[in-house]
Design a protein around this motif. Structure first.
Motif, PDB file in Angstrom:
ATOM      1  N   ASN A 274      19.303   1.401 -32.870  1.00 56.40           N
ATOM      2  CA  ASN A 274      20.329   1.922 -33.780  1.00 56.40           C
ATOM      3  C   ASN A 274      21.306   0.836 -34.204  1.00 56.40           C
ATOM      4  OD1 ASN A 274      19.173   4.440 -33.629  1.00 56.40           O
ATOM      5  ND2 ASN A 274      20.586   5.195 -32.073  1.00 56.40           N
TER       6      ASN A 274
ATOM      7  N   ILE B 131      19.550  -1.303 -36.800  1.00 54.50           N
ATOM      8  CA  ILE B 131      19.514  -0.617 -38.093  1.00 54.50           C
ATOM      9  C   ILE B 131      20.881  -0.698 -38.773  1.00 54.50           C
ATOM     10  CG2 ILE B 131      19.279   1.650 -39.205  1.00 54.50           C
ATOM     11  CD1 ILE B 131      16.621   0.338 -38.418  1.00 54.50           C
TER      12      ILE B 131
ATOM     13  N   GLN C 125      21.645  -2.443 -42.322  1.00 57.09           N
ATOM     14  CA  GLN C 125      22.299  -1.712 -43.415  1.00 57.09           C
ATOM     15  C   GLN C 125      23.531  -2.464 -43.904  1.00 57.09           C
ATOM     16  OE1 GLN C 125      22.888   2.056 -41.438  1.00 57.09           O
ATOM     17  NE2 GLN C 125      21.315   3.032 -42.699  1.00 57.09           N
TER      18      GLN C 125
END
Length: 90
Positions: A51, A54, A58
């Motif tokens: 996570n 990610i 992003q």
């Protein structure tokens, strides 16, 4: 979504766990126990790492998207400017 490793990466991770135990712990760890420990790490800890990765991706992509306007911006209505003399431009 469970995080899974390809077979070759899983085997290398198990071997690495065994080496870590051989080097840093009082007792070695067997292949099955190292595989179980790896499974625990993948289920319990890997999602937090995934996570974070990610979120980092992003953030980097969002920064690049913001730069697109700067990098690729074109001024409109510039055709006639090439025919104007420098003193006539306003």
């Amino acid at each position: 979504m469970p995080i899974e490793l390809p077979e070759d990466a899983r085997a290398a991770a198990i071997a690495s766990i065994q080496r870590y135990f051989d080097t840093n712990m009082d007792e070695p760890i067997g292949n099955v126990a190292a595989g179980g420990l790896l499974g625990f790490f993948l289920e319990e800890i890997a999602p937090a790492v995934y996570n974070r990765a990610i979120a980092d991706a992003q953030e980097r992509m969002q920064a690049r998207i913001v730069e697109l306007d700067i990098d690729l911006h074109e001024e409109p209505f510039q055709y006639w400017r090439k025919f104007e003399s420098p003193r006539r431009r306003k």
